[in-house]
Scaffold this active site. Sequence first.
Site, PDB file in Angstrom:
ATOM      1  N   CYS A  64       0.762  -1.014   0.334  1.00 36.42           N
ATOM      2  CA  CYS A  64       0.060  -0.079   0.365  1.00 36.42           C
ATOM      3  C   CYS A  64       1.075   1.308   0.066  1.00 36.42           C
ATOM      4  CB  CYS A  64      -1.232   0.163   0.788  1.00 36.42           C
ATOM      5  SG  CYS A  64      -1.828   1.652   0.857  1.00 36.42           S
ATOM      6  N   CYS A  68       0.688   4.872   7.091  1.00 33.01           N
ATOM      7  CA  CYS A  68       0.118   4.716   8.497  1.00 33.01           C
ATOM      8  C   CYS A  68       0.809   3.951   9.057  1.00 33.01           C
ATOM      9  CB  CYS A  68      -1.131   3.797   8.308  1.00 33.01           C
ATOM     10  SG  CYS A  68      -2.623   4.369   6.868  1.00 33.01           S
ATOM     11  N   CYS A  71       1.248   0.116  10.780  1.00 31.60           N
ATOM     12  CA  CYS A  71      -0.126  -0.808   8.878  1.00 31.60           C
ATOM     13  C   CYS A  71       1.134  -1.789   8.587  1.00 31.60           C
ATOM     14  CB  CYS A  71      -0.730  -0.538   8.200  1.00 31.60           C
ATOM     15  SG  CYS A  71      -1.202  -1.783   7.381  1.00 31.60           S
ATOM     16  N   CYS A 108     -16.628  -8.728   5.202  1.00 29.02           N
ATOM     17  CA  CYS A 108     -16.024  -7.327   5.246  1.00 29.02           C
ATOM     18  C   CYS A 108     -14.745  -7.928   4.735  1.00 29.02           C
ATOM     19  CB  CYS A 108     -15.009  -6.894   6.616  1.00 29.02           C
ATOM     20  SG  CYS A 108     -16.517  -6.686   8.122  1.00 29.02           S
ATOM     21  N   CYS A 140     -20.089  -5.727   3.456  1.00 28.97           N
ATOM     22  CA  CYS A 140     -19.114  -4.501   4.063  1.00 28.97           C
ATOM     23  C   CYS A 140     -17.174  -4.446   2.994  1.00 28.97           C
ATOM     24  CB  CYS A 140     -18.201  -4.822   5.587  1.00 28.97           C
ATOM     25  SG  CYS A 140     -17.552  -2.970   6.018  1.00 28.97           S
ATOM     26  N   CYS A 200     -19.425   2.138   8.756  1.00 29.36           N
ATOM     27  CA  CYS A 200     -18.199   1.356   9.317  1.00 29.36           C
ATOM     28  C   CYS A 200     -16.546   2.792   9.766  1.00 29.36           C
ATOM     29  CB  CYS A 200     -17.897  -0.017   9.292  1.00 29.36           C
ATOM     30  SG  CYS A 200     -16.754  -0.551  10.243  1.00 29.36           S
ATOM     31  N   ARG A 272     -17.625  -2.272  17.826  1.00 29.48           N
ATOM     32  CA  ARG A 272     -16.788  -3.363  17.434  1.00 29.48           C
ATOM     33  C   ARG A 272     -15.512  -3.529  18.390  1.00 29.48           C
ATOM     34  NH1 ARG A 272     -17.226  -3.747  12.048  1.00 29.48           N
ATOM     35  NH2 ARG A 272     -18.809  -4.525  12.789  1.00 29.48           N
TER      36      ARG A 272
HETATM   37  S1  SF4 Z   1      -4.115   1.180   7.208  1.00 35.42           S
HETATM   38 FE1  SF4 Z   1      -2.717   0.295   5.530  1.00 35.42          FE
HETATM   39  S2  SF4 Z   1      -3.655  -0.831   4.166  1.00 35.42           S
HETATM   40 FE2  SF4 Z   1      -5.082   1.003   4.559  1.00 35.42          FE
HETATM   41  S3  SF4 Z   1      -4.585   2.806   3.830  1.00 35.42           S
HETATM   42 FE3  SF4 Z   1      -2.617   2.363   5.621  1.00 35.42          FE
HETATM   43  S4  SF4 Z   1      -1.659   1.947   4.463  1.00 35.42           S
HETATM   44 FE4  SF4 Z   1      -2.483   1.557   3.190  1.00 35.42          FE
END
Ligand code: SF4
Length: 328
Positions: A64, A68, A71, A108, A140, A200, A272
């Site tokens: 991705c 984040c 993540c 989901c 979802c 959600c 949740r």
């Molecule tokens: S949480 Fe992970 S998968 Fe979702 S947008 Fe952020 S980096 Fe990408």
Amino acid sequence: MTRTSAAELQPQALRHDWKREEIRAIYHQPLLELLFQAQQIHRQFHRPGEVQLCRLLSIKTGGCPEDCAYCPQSAHYHTEVRPGALMSVEEVRRAAEKARSEGATRFCMGAAWREVRDGRDFENVLAMVRDVASLGMEVCCTLGMLNEHQARRLAEAGLTAYNHNLDTSPEYYGAIITTRRYEDRLRTLEYVRRAGISVCCGGIIGMGESDEDRVGLLHQLASMNPHPESVPINSLVRVEGTPLGEAEPTDPLTLARTIAAARILMPASRVRLSAGRRSLSRESAALCFMAGANSIFFGEKLLTTPNPGRDEDELLFRDLGLRAMSRV
Ligand code: SF4
């Protein structure tokens, strides 16, 4: 500190005009008082002891472009997650059928995308949504940012809900994600709402945020009108290689406190207890259910991180006297 009793809250149960100081006063109450209020409100809006079972499947893992900090699927960090292509429609259908046979009423699907792009992959996701909806489950998706047209197409395909978390307060957001803005999230949520899809939306506890940030997140969520129908409260799963891999462990009492405040502020929503259950003791999980959590993800994996096994959850439900919510 102002004390707010459940009786005072009752007539204004579904409020969207909360002031931050009111939320601060609720959040900072003595924990047992807060849990008591949350449980009273929970019982007015939900069947006590009933918990929705949801299954979450990563339909497109890793690589991705977002950053984040929590993540392991972000391409910015070196983690054990290996990027993969979008799963086939058939594979997803089989996974949904299995989840349904195991008691899930909500399925989901998560894709590690910054945003949805029109084209073959999106058409396949639409086919997955149609398939899962045809099994009679809530369906979802969490696919990153959407435009208005894409939200409408997902609605037409039968999507029940779209997950798009705010993660934390607007003030702390920049410390966690730099590749998009809070306003981007709010815009996607607006498109989802306008398309008639339920929302959600929740956040993550344990990312180094302060109580005030948790109050700020709750304020954002509780100000939405309508409230998000589903509010996932995650506890950070610390993954090696991510910037938060070495964060201090989350205090389960903070998790329970946040869940209880969410229950009071958004009484009709499903709250949740999401990521991070693997590191919760049975007693801490019990406290979170007491605080008003009435939905969990079950199954051994949550996207890419571990989750309690089915046997463990069955035992927990038996010992706490909880029941799986019946079909939707
Ligand atoms: S949480 Fe992970 S998968 Fe979702 S947008 Fe952020 S980096 Fe990408």
